[in-house]
Design an enzyme around this catalytic site. Structure first.
Site, mmCIF file in Angstrom:
data_model
loop_
_atom_site.group_PDB
_atom_site.id
_atom_site.type_symbol
_atom_site.label_atom_id
_atom_site.label_comp_id
_atom_site.label_asym_id
_atom_site.label_seq_id
_atom_site.Cartn_x
_atom_site.Cartn_y
_atom_site.Cartn_z
ATOM 1 C CE LYS A 1 31.918 -66.989 -19.727
ATOM 2 N NZ LYS A 1 31.677 -68.444 -19.540
ATOM 3 C CG ASP B 1 28.926 -71.570 -23.498
ATOM 4 O OD1 ASP B 1 28.119 -71.189 -22.637
ATOM 5 O OD2 ASP B 1 28.739 -71.398 -24.733
ATOM 6 C CG ASN B 2 29.733 -68.313 -22.720
ATOM 7 O OD1 ASN B 2 29.786 -69.017 -21.694
ATOM 8 N ND2 ASN B 2 28.599 -67.995 -23.320
ATOM 9 C CG ASP C 1 29.064 -72.578 -19.407
ATOM 10 O OD1 ASP C 1 27.915 -73.027 -19.186
ATOM 11 O OD2 ASP C 1 29.270 -71.454 -19.907
ATOM 12 C CD GLU D 1 23.867 -68.480 -23.100
ATOM 13 O OE1 GLU D 1 24.549 -68.888 -24.054
ATOM 14 O OE2 GLU D 1 24.371 -68.172 -22.019
HETATM 15 O O1 LIG Z 1 26.798 -68.485 -21.407
HETATM 16 C C1 LIG Z 1 27.110 -67.360 -20.701
HETATM 17 C C2 LIG Z 1 26.670 -66.100 -21.086
HETATM 18 C C3 LIG Z 1 27.014 -64.971 -20.332
HETATM 19 C C4 LIG Z 1 26.534 -63.636 -20.768
HETATM 20 C C5 LIG Z 1 26.076 -62.701 -19.827
HETATM 21 C C6 LIG Z 1 25.613 -61.467 -20.248
HETATM 22 C C7 LIG Z 1 25.597 -61.152 -21.617
HETATM 23 F F1 LIG Z 1 25.113 -59.963 -22.013
HETATM 24 C C8 LIG Z 1 26.046 -62.073 -22.549
HETATM 25 C C9 LIG Z 1 26.510 -63.314 -22.123
HETATM 26 C C10 LIG Z 1 27.780 -65.109 -19.168
HETATM 27 C C11 LIG Z 1 28.232 -66.379 -18.765
HETATM 28 N N1 LIG Z 1 28.977 -66.525 -17.620
HETATM 29 C C12 LIG Z 1 29.370 -67.763 -17.259
HETATM 30 C C13 LIG Z 1 29.059 -68.875 -18.036
HETATM 31 N N2 LIG Z 1 28.342 -68.762 -19.167
HETATM 32 C C14 LIG Z 1 27.898 -67.524 -19.541
HETATM 33 MG MG LIG Z 2 28.033 -70.160 -20.878
#
Ligand SMILES: Oc1cc(-c2ccc(F)cc2)cc2nccnc12
Ligand SMILES: [Mg+2]
Length: 214
Positions: free
Chosen positions: A144, A169-170, A141, A199
């Site tokens: 990416k 995740d993601n 997580d 989320e």
């Molecule tokens: O769960 C997440 C969501 C997002 C993220 C940010 C901005 C957006 F617009 C959409 C999604 C970044 C993340 N980076 C590291 C770990 N987890 C993440």
């Molecule tokens: Mg995440």
């Protein structure tokens, strides 16, 4: 700036959660992020999928890549058997500082080791520094573009065993296309997608669960 945001998240935990009650810490963060300020925690919807995978695996040794404020760290640790441990890697020192306080508020310091620095540097040191043999569960997580290189590094360092579960995740938003392609096409993994939402939003996202076949 980011640090002020995460500081407000910590204050919401200290104001609304019961000290020593991990589930109330999780609830307080979800309420804050839904009602006040969005934050990149795995969240309540994907968090339930995470809970079910953790309960099914019943891991003794867990690696989390990307601590952020410690939301998923607390969520996982609250489901672990007594001797189980989580090592969680966080690159950003401000986030690590907040996470340690969130973890302390939940009363889970004994189960969790927050390690600061780049995952690519720490993974090769896991055996010698922390006496880890192999991980039972890895929760990806973090950045990416580190999912795939860090997975290959875990393989090369002998930190995965037959049956180790990788939960990422993601995989849709922001998306990890090279990682998905790898775990879905490699003969060394059996992969499964759990469709959910980003989320606290209605945007699509999901978790990819991959079993290392050895
Ligand atoms: O769960 C997440 C969501 C997002 C993220 C940010 C901005 C957006 F617009 C959409 C999604 C970044 C993340 N980076 C590291 C770990 N987890 C993440
Ligand atoms: Mg995440």
């Amino acid at each position: 700036n980011y640090y002020r945001d995460v500081n407000r998240l910590l204050h919401a935990v200290q104001k609304n959660a019961t000290k020593g009650d991990p589930r109330s810490v999780v609830k307080a963060i979800d309420n804050f992020c839904r009602q006040k300020e969005w934050a990149m925690n795995v969240g309540d919807e994907k968090g339930c999928i995470l809970d079910s995978v953790v309960s099914e695996v019943n891991p003794v040794t867990v690696l989390e890549l990307g601590t952020y404020c410690g939301y998923s760290t607390v969520r996982i640790a609250s489901l672990l058997p007594p001797r189980a441990k989580i090592i969680t890697l966080e690159f950003n020192p401000d986030y690590a500082k907040i996470a340690r306080q969130v973890i302390a508020w939940a009363g889970l310091e004994d189960k969790i080791q927050v390690v600061e620095g780049p995952s690519g540097e720490w993974i090769p040191k896991m055996k010698e520094q922390f006496g880890v043999k192999t991980f039972d569960l890895v929760f990806l997580d973090h950045w990416k573009d580190r999912y795939l290189p860090d997975t290959k590094l875990l393989e090369d360092c002998g930190l995965l065993r037959k049956g180790t579960i990788l939960l990422a995740d993601n995989v849709i938003c922001p998306g990890t296309p090279d990682y998905l392609e790898y775990v879905r096409n490699s003969p060394r993994y059996k992969s499964q997608y759990f469709k959910s939402h980003l989320e606290y939003t209605k945007a699509e996202d999901g978790l990819e669960k991959s079993v290392f076949l050895g």
